[in-house]
Motif scaffolding. Structure first.
Motif, short mmCIF file in Angstrom:
data_model
loop_
_atom_site.label_atom_id
_atom_site.label_comp_id
_atom_site.label_asym_id
_atom_site.label_seq_id
_atom_site.Cartn_x
_atom_site.Cartn_y
_atom_site.Cartn_z
N THR A 135 -26.35 28.39 -7.34
CA THR A 135 -26.75 28.12 -5.96
C THR A 135 -26.56 29.37 -5.11
N VAL A 136 -27.20 29.38 -3.94
CA VAL A 136 -27.03 30.49 -3.02
C VAL A 136 -25.69 30.36 -2.30
N GLN A 137 -25.41 29.18 -1.79
CA GLN A 137 -24.14 28.93 -1.11
C GLN A 137 -23.14 28.30 -2.08
N PRO A 138 -21.87 28.58 -1.91
CA PRO A 138 -20.86 28.01 -2.81
C PRO A 138 -20.74 26.50 -2.66
N LEU A 139 -20.51 25.84 -3.79
CA LEU A 139 -20.25 24.40 -3.80
C LEU A 139 -18.79 24.21 -4.16
N TRP A 140 -17.92 24.27 -3.16
CA TRP A 140 -16.49 24.39 -3.39
C TRP A 140 -15.91 23.27 -4.25
N ARG A 141 -16.41 22.05 -4.10
CA ARG A 141 -15.83 20.93 -4.84
C ARG A 141 -16.14 20.97 -6.33
N THR A 142 -17.06 21.84 -6.73
CA THR A 142 -17.44 21.89 -8.15
C THR A 142 -16.67 22.94 -8.93
N TYR A 143 -15.88 23.77 -8.27
CA TYR A 143 -15.19 24.86 -8.95
C TYR A 143 -13.73 24.50 -9.23
N ASP A 144 -13.41 24.34 -10.49
CA ASP A 144 -12.01 24.05 -10.83
C ASP A 144 -11.25 25.36 -10.98
N ASP A 145 -9.97 25.25 -11.30
CA ASP A 145 -9.13 26.44 -11.40
C ASP A 145 -9.62 27.40 -12.49
N ALA A 146 -10.08 26.84 -13.60
CA ALA A 146 -10.55 27.68 -14.69
C ALA A 146 -11.79 28.48 -14.27
#
Length: 292
Positions: A135-146
């Protein structure tokens, strides 16, 4: 087995029957193949590519060269599953365009272009993170620690770990190029396409990027790359193959020692070209010398 996908907002898609897309990091022997490919401009019917045959295999690093308008970007868009040929067949990662959902195919192809839209005020780490979701903008809820840690690891691999907290907009051209390569690697692609990554870079930035691409090729032996460039001086010593295009036709293709010669470059560019090589690096200049 089904293709594991990074978190994304892409529409869900179902692959056609047949072999599944390779899992990230697993490259087939033939990464991309163009057979009898032609592309015509829709508005005028003018040929952009004509009778192009070309094969890229896992672990190969190709330079794609030719004058402006030769068809380099069109070839890259075909291999990147961003367009379809008018005639002929294009197979990428074992799947023929027209018989696979290109949205899933694009998810396992790394593409780097200075024209890519990324959030200018985002930090380098955030820009790399967007490669996990496509995506162009970050999707913060989709990024886990790994996933977040992987972004840091890739920045370090491209020798720009110090840019993790720096806004993208204040980075130099060379720094931006390395951040975008790290972004493209988030999907662990088998194929990395570089569309004029050296555009407008000064000498130190160019050399830093060449060094980064050299390390990338050494550290990832199965990764195939295709680099569009106008200058032989921008080629890493790991680039072992070259494709020369002239007016939409293949002028020459194969190992660099056979393709990047004065006579072949002269035929490709339509003017005398002298080619030299030293310590794995190339140089080219016009064979025309001033009088007096």
């Amino acid at each position: 087995m089904p293709l594991p996908q990074p978190p994304s907002t892409r529409p869900s898609a179902t692959l056609p029957e047949g072999a599944p897309l390779p899992a990230p990091g697993a490259a087939p022997r033939v990464v991309a193949a163009l057979t009898g490919v032609g592309v015509r401009r829709h508005t005028t019917g003018r040929p952009i590519l004509d009778g192009v045959d070309w094969t890229v295999r896992a672990g190969e690093h190709w330079a794609l060269l030719g004058a402006n308008g030769a068809g380099k970007t069109t070839v890259l868009r075909l291999v990147g599953a961003l367009m379809f040929p008018t005639v002929g067949t294009v197979e990428v990662l074992g799947h023929r365009l027209g018989a696979v959902d290109v949205r899933e195919l694009r998810a396992v192809i790394g593409l780097v272009s200075s024209a890519q839209q990324v959030p200018q005020d985002a930090t380098g780490h955030t820009v790399v993170l967007t490669g996990a979701s496509g995506t162009v903008q970050p999707l913060w809820r989709t990024y886990d620690d790994a996933t977040r840690e992987r972004a840091h690891t890739l920045l370090a691999e491209l020798d720009c770990a110090e840019l993790a907290d720096q806004p993208f907009r204040v980075c130099s051209g060379g720094q931006r190029a390395r951040i975008l390569i790290a972004r493209a690697l988030m999907a662990d692609p088998s194929l990395l396409l570089l569309d004029e990554p050296f555009n407008a870079l000064d000498l130190p930035s160019r050399e830093d990027l060449i060094d980064a691409l050299h390390r990338l090729a050494v550290d990832r032996p199965e990764l195939a790359t295709v680099t569009v460039t106008h200058h032989l001086e921008e080629l890493s010593p790991t680039v072992g193959h070259a494709l020369l295009l002239r007016e939409g036709r293949v002028q020459a293709r194969g190992p660099v020692a056979e393709v990047l010669t004065g006579p072949r470059m002269t035929a490709c560019f339509g003017r005398p070209v002298e080619v030299s090589r030293h310590a794995g690096r190339w140089a080219a200049r016009s064979g025309r010398h001033p009088v007096g």
